[in-house]
Design a protein around this motif. Structure first.
Motif, PDB file in Angstrom:
ATOM      1  N   MET A 267     -13.937   5.007 -17.524  1.00  0.00           N
ATOM      2  CA  MET A 267     -12.634   5.345 -16.581  1.00  0.00           C
ATOM      3  C   MET A 267     -12.417   7.016 -16.991  1.00  0.00           C
ATOM      4  O   MET A 267     -12.305   7.234 -17.742  1.00  0.00           O
ATOM      5  CB  MET A 267     -11.434   4.674 -17.232  1.00  0.00           C
ATOM      6  CG  MET A 267     -11.338   3.123 -17.180  1.00  0.00           C
ATOM      7  SD  MET A 267     -11.696   2.175 -15.757  1.00  0.00           S
ATOM      8  CE  MET A 267     -10.370   2.654 -14.877  1.00  0.00           C
ATOM      9  N   LEU A 268     -12.401   7.549 -15.573  1.00  0.00           N
ATOM     10  CA  LEU A 268     -12.073   8.792 -15.760  1.00  0.00           C
ATOM     11  C   LEU A 268     -11.350   9.476 -14.292  1.00  0.00           C
ATOM     12  O   LEU A 268     -11.871   8.872 -13.153  1.00  0.00           O
ATOM     13  CB  LEU A 268     -13.407   9.686 -16.037  1.00  0.00           C
ATOM     14  CG  LEU A 268     -13.126  11.303 -16.533  1.00  0.00           C
ATOM     15  CD1 LEU A 268     -12.407  11.264 -18.083  1.00  0.00           C
ATOM     16  CD2 LEU A 268     -14.844  11.972 -16.359  1.00  0.00           C
TER      17      LEU A 268
ATOM     18  N   SER B 145      -8.093   3.122   1.570  1.00  0.00           N
ATOM     19  CA  SER B 145      -8.543   1.790   1.174  1.00  0.00           C
ATOM     20  C   SER B 145      -8.581   0.615   1.751  1.00  0.00           C
ATOM     21  O   SER B 145      -7.547   0.317   2.672  1.00  0.00           O
ATOM     22  CB  SER B 145      -7.773   1.626  -0.340  1.00  0.00           C
ATOM     23  OG  SER B 145      -7.815   2.511  -1.443  1.00  0.00           O
TER      24      SER B 145
ATOM     25  N   ILE C 226      -3.947  10.885  -9.962  1.00  0.00           N
ATOM     26  CA  ILE C 226      -2.841  10.818  -8.578  1.00  0.00           C
ATOM     27  C   ILE C 226      -1.496  11.172  -9.248  1.00  0.00           C
ATOM     28  O   ILE C 226      -0.795  11.844  -8.751  1.00  0.00           O
ATOM     29  CB  ILE C 226      -3.149   9.619  -8.358  1.00  0.00           C
ATOM     30  CG1 ILE C 226      -4.560   9.476  -7.564  1.00  0.00           C
ATOM     31  CG2 ILE C 226      -1.976   9.441  -7.155  1.00  0.00           C
ATOM     32  CD1 ILE C 226      -5.065   8.002  -7.093  1.00  0.00           C
TER      33      ILE C 226
ATOM     34  N   ASP D 242      -6.770  12.068  -1.980  1.00  0.00           N
ATOM     35  CA  ASP D 242      -7.500  11.166  -2.853  1.00  0.00           C
ATOM     36  C   ASP D 242      -8.993  11.297  -2.082  1.00  0.00           C
ATOM     37  O   ASP D 242      -9.262  10.513  -0.990  1.00  0.00           O
ATOM     38  CB  ASP D 242      -7.029   9.745  -2.844  1.00  0.00           C
ATOM     39  CG  ASP D 242      -7.641   8.872  -3.850  1.00  0.00           C
ATOM     40  OD1 ASP D 242      -8.880   8.944  -3.932  1.00  0.00           O
ATOM     41  OD2 ASP D 242      -7.132   7.982  -4.210  1.00  0.00           O
TER      42      ASP D 242
ATOM     43  N   THR E 278     -11.710  10.083  -3.311  1.00  0.00           N
ATOM     44  CA  THR E 278     -13.012   9.337  -4.177  1.00  0.00           C
ATOM     45  C   THR E 278     -13.982   8.731  -3.193  1.00  0.00           C
ATOM     46  O   THR E 278     -15.024   8.734  -3.574  1.00  0.00           O
ATOM     47  CB  THR E 278     -12.018   8.210  -4.757  1.00  0.00           C
ATOM     48  OG1 THR E 278     -10.854   8.701  -5.743  1.00  0.00           O
ATOM     49  CG2 THR E 278     -13.061   7.430  -5.674  1.00  0.00           C
TER      50      THR E 278
ATOM     51  N   ALA F 101     -11.176   9.571  -8.407  1.00  0.00           N
ATOM     52  CA  ALA F 101     -11.408   8.560  -9.463  1.00  0.00           C
ATOM     53  C   ALA F 101     -12.915   8.728  -9.774  1.00  0.00           C
ATOM     54  O   ALA F 101     -13.820   8.156  -9.249  1.00  0.00           O
ATOM     55  CB  ALA F 101     -11.110   7.146  -8.999  1.00  0.00           C
TER      56      ALA F 101
ATOM     57  N   GLU G 244      -5.398   9.855   1.855  1.00  0.00           N
ATOM     58  CA  GLU G 244      -6.554   9.323   1.348  1.00  0.00           C
ATOM     59  C   GLU G 244      -7.478   8.793   2.470  1.00  0.00           C
ATOM     60  O   GLU G 244      -7.071   8.032   3.340  1.00  0.00           O
ATOM     61  CB  GLU G 244      -6.107   7.799   0.685  1.00  0.00           C
ATOM     62  CG  GLU G 244      -7.331   7.299  -0.055  1.00  0.00           C
ATOM     63  CD  GLU G 244      -6.983   5.987  -0.988  1.00  0.00           C
ATOM     64  OE1 GLU G 244      -5.908   6.040  -1.294  1.00  0.00           O
ATOM     65  OE2 GLU G 244      -7.627   5.005  -0.841  1.00  0.00           O
TER      66      GLU G 244
ATOM     67  N   TYR H  27      -4.507   3.550  -1.614  1.00  0.00           N
ATOM     68  CA  TYR H  27      -4.971   2.803  -2.939  1.00  0.00           C
ATOM     69  C   TYR H  27      -3.572   2.047  -3.550  1.00  0.00           C
ATOM     70  O   TYR H  27      -2.574   2.843  -3.543  1.00  0.00           O
ATOM     71  CB  TYR H  27      -5.598   3.822  -3.831  1.00  0.00           C
ATOM     72  CG  TYR H  27      -6.072   3.142  -5.130  1.00  0.00           C
ATOM     73  CD1 TYR H  27      -6.999   1.793  -5.048  1.00  0.00           C
ATOM     74  CD2 TYR H  27      -5.228   3.360  -6.437  1.00  0.00           C
ATOM     75  CE1 TYR H  27      -7.448   1.583  -6.418  1.00  0.00           C
ATOM     76  CE2 TYR H  27      -5.911   2.863  -7.679  1.00  0.00           C
ATOM     77  CZ  TYR H  27      -6.889   1.658  -7.513  1.00  0.00           C
ATOM     78  OH  TYR H  27      -7.468   1.238  -8.758  1.00  0.00           O
TER      79      TYR H  27
ATOM     80  N   GLY I  71      -8.399   7.488 -12.717  1.00  0.00           N
ATOM     81  CA  GLY I  71      -8.129   7.996 -11.362  1.00  0.00           C
ATOM     82  C   GLY I  71      -6.711   7.958 -11.138  1.00  0.00           C
ATOM     83  O   GLY I  71      -6.014   8.822 -10.799  1.00  0.00           O
ATOM     84  N   THR I  72      -6.044   6.827 -11.526  1.00  0.00           N
ATOM     85  CA  THR I  72      -4.654   6.687 -11.196  1.00  0.00           C
ATOM     86  C   THR I  72      -3.766   7.833 -11.921  1.00  0.00           C
ATOM     87  O   THR I  72      -2.914   8.368 -11.543  1.00  0.00           O
ATOM     88  CB  THR I  72      -4.201   5.265 -11.620  1.00  0.00           C
ATOM     89  OG1 THR I  72      -5.246   4.311 -11.044  1.00  0.00           O
ATOM     90  CG2 THR I  72      -2.616   4.871 -11.452  1.00  0.00           C
TER      91      THR I  72
ATOM     92  N   THR J  64     -14.224   7.456 -12.159  1.00  0.00           N
ATOM     93  CA  THR J  64     -14.372   6.340 -12.606  1.00  0.00           C
ATOM     94  C   THR J  64     -15.751   5.670 -11.437  1.00  0.00           C
ATOM     95  O   THR J  64     -16.416   4.738 -11.940  1.00  0.00           O
ATOM     96  CB  THR J  64     -13.229   5.220 -12.413  1.00  0.00           C
ATOM     97  OG1 THR J  64     -12.211   5.874 -13.258  1.00  0.00           O
ATOM     98  CG2 THR J  64     -13.511   3.761 -12.745  1.00  0.00           C
ATOM     99  N   LYS J  65     -15.481   5.927 -10.169  1.00  0.00           N
ATOM    100  CA  LYS J  65     -16.259   5.382  -9.257  1.00  0.00           C
ATOM    101  C   LYS J  65     -17.845   6.010  -9.091  1.00  0.00           C
ATOM    102  O   LYS J  65     -18.536   5.988 -10.024  1.00  0.00           O
ATOM    103  CB  LYS J  65     -15.675   5.627  -7.906  1.00  0.00           C
ATOM    104  CG  LYS J  65     -14.152   4.951  -7.940  1.00  0.00           C
ATOM    105  CD  LYS J  65     -14.277   3.497  -8.116  1.00  0.00           C
ATOM    106  CE  LYS J  65     -12.797   2.649  -8.610  1.00  0.00           C
ATOM    107  NZ  LYS J  65     -11.600   3.282  -7.481  1.00  0.00           N
TER     108      LYS J  65
HETATM  109  C1  LIG Z   1     -10.376   3.199  -7.999  1.00  0.00           C
HETATM  110  C2  LIG Z   1      -9.589   4.192  -7.385  1.00  0.00           C
HETATM  111  C3  LIG Z   1      -8.571   4.822  -7.910  1.00  0.00           C
HETATM  112  C4  LIG Z   1      -8.069   4.860  -9.251  1.00  0.00           C
HETATM  113  O1  LIG Z   1      -8.879   4.954 -10.088  1.00  0.00           O
HETATM  114  P1  LIG Z   1      -9.010   4.400 -11.868  1.00  0.00           P
HETATM  115  O2  LIG Z   1      -9.947   5.188 -12.389  1.00  0.00           O
HETATM  116  O3  LIG Z   1      -9.366   3.083 -11.795  1.00  0.00           O
HETATM  117  O4  LIG Z   1      -7.555   4.661 -12.058  1.00  0.00           O
HETATM  118  C5  LIG Z   1      -7.888   5.880  -7.103  1.00  0.00           C
HETATM  119  N1  LIG Z   1      -8.102   6.070  -5.752  1.00  0.00           N
HETATM  120  C6  LIG Z   1      -9.073   5.171  -5.276  1.00  0.00           C
HETATM  121  C7  LIG Z   1      -9.420   5.458  -3.755  1.00  0.00           C
HETATM  122  C8  LIG Z   1      -9.739   4.355  -5.918  1.00  0.00           C
HETATM  123  O5  LIG Z   1     -10.896   3.552  -5.376  1.00  0.00           O
END
Ligand SMILES: *Cc1c(COP(=O)(O)O)cnc(C)c1O
Length: 397
Positions: free
Chosen positions: A217-218, A158, A90, A183, A185, A205, A154, A111, A86-87, A207-208
């Motif tokens: 991770m994606l 966060s 961004i 963002d 997510t 992200a 966002e 974040y 996710g990073t 990933t979540k």
């Molecule tokens: C976890 C997260 C990210 C980053 O994601 P990664 O896959 O860990 O790099 C970005 N934005 C938010 C809001 C997140 O919670």
């Protein structure tokens, strides 16, 4: 074709037969080299390389194309770029739309790694960042300069969970020809429709919740027509590419996203309602609760919530928080979230991560991710945790 409900889209998205080849799931296609039979075919592939056509491994294979199509079908927009986390989504989205001398407006509740990127890498490139209060609304006008090119949101933020008035902020940014990035997510691709609210690029992200099982991770960035070609080519030049195995798992995660989120929502609403009644809790920062800043925008713009929220405690110290958290049975401590399991962490000084949106919190914050366990088991675990917290606080009082 008939109009599809969301639940149906979640099942069918990205499953065109050109990707699945008659299997239920688009298979994992691994490739670096793509080979062509004729000069003509090679020329054709080169001309179409940005258009979900096999060209070179870094541009993706059918596994990637199927997932990209699914993300666009769920989130909107016209194209989806994939990143190793996710990073990376961004930072690459931002790099695609700034140049030296530009100015960026960044939400203060962002974040933490996004903030660190602005303060180090963008700063080094000569791109200046101004942080704005997530609740600024129309006041954003006063921060826009002639060289402001990106508005980054966002929502919810966060940890402190402020929900932003995305349509108002996006409308004002577009009056100034800025690119609006979100963002997205927390909402996942299904609880907030970014392109219906004025966003140009929506970042996940994955990933979540998309992956949903804490094992990949994606990142994704979906763009509208105006921004897609620039985002795609910039990300390609930065060498951003992803493993087809990871993408396959994200696609598998998507299929259960709807039912998982419903259960995360039900559990988190139950746990948050219980927390709201606890004497240790000063405030529940859950977008579905009135006590959360921006709750009115959540009600207006979102289709639902999930398992992630925070609470502000009345009081607490490091020792008492450690006693509570070290002894949890069902909650683990960890930085990510969005998997099936419950997580908890404490933040004793959130204002140190804010520059303009510092607030008067009664005590430390607990951030919880409510997983798919039985909610009553989780509540009992938290209750025992508060007993440990209170016994340490009683000794130090
Ligand atoms: C976890 C997260 C990210 C980053 O994601 P990664 O896959 O860990 O790099 C970005 N934005 C938010 C809001 C997140 O919670």
């Amino acid at each position: 074709m008939g109009k599809k409900a969301l639940e149906t889209k979640i099942v069918t998205a990205g499953r065109a037969s050109k990707w699945t080849q008659s299997l239920v799931n688009p298979p994992v296609s691994r490739a670096s080299t793509i080979v062509f039979d004729t000069v003509e075919e090679m020329k054709h592939a080169t001309a179409n390389r940005g258009n979900k056509a096999l060209f070179y491994g870094r541009r993706g294979t059918n596994t990637h194309f199927a997932f990209q199509e699914a993300m666009v079908e769920l989130e909107g927009g016209v194209g989806c770029a994939l990143y190793p986390c996710g990073t990376a989504a961004i930072t690459n989205a931002m790099l695609a739309f700034v140049k030296a001398g530009d100015h960026v407006l960044m939400v203060d509740g962002v974040y933490e790694p996004t903030r660190n990127f602005c303060d180090t890498i963008l700063d080094k490139m000569g791109v200046e960042t101004t942080y704005y209060d997530p609740l600024i609304g129309e006041g954003i006008r006063d921060l826009i300069r002639p060289n402001t090119t990106v508005l980054f949101l966002e929502s919810p933020c966060s940890i402190t969970m402020e929900v932003q008035d995305v349509p108002t902020l996006a409308r004002i940014a577009h009056e100034h020809d800025m690119t609006v990035m979100l963002d997205n997510t927390w909402a996942s691709p299904i609880n907030f429709q970014p392109f219906e609210h004025g966003v140009d690029i929506s970042i996940q992200a994955a990933t979540k919740y998309v992956v949903g099982h804490s094992d990949v991770m994606l990142g994704t960035a979906v763009a509208n027509e105006k921004c897609w070609a620039q985002l795609r080519e910039s990300s390609y030049l930065m060498g951003q590419c992803t493993s087809p195995d990871d993408v396959y798992l994200a696609m598998r995660g998507l299929r259960t996203l709807g039912v998982r989120l419903k259960q995360h929502q039900e559990n988190s609403l139950k746990v948050a309602a219980w927390l709201a009644e606890r004497p240790e809790v000063d405030r529940v920062l859950h977008p579905a609760f009135e006590s959360c800043d921006g709750h009115e925008y959540f009600k207006r713009d979102f289709k639902g919530c999930n398992g992630l929220f925070s609470v502000v405690l009345n009081r607490g110290n490091s020792e008492a928080l450690a006693a509570m958290l070290d002894g949890m049975e069902h909650f683990s401590m960890g930085f990510s979230w969005g998997g099936f399991e419950s997580l908890i962490l404490a933040n004793e000084n959130i204002n140190s991560l804010r520059t303009v949106a510092k607030r008067d919190y009664a005590g430390p914050l607990l951030r919880l991710h409510i997983g798919l366990e039985n909610a009553d088991d989780l509540i009992a675990d938290l209750e025992r945790g508060f007993d440990r917290l209170n016994s340490v606080l009683a000794k130090t009082a």
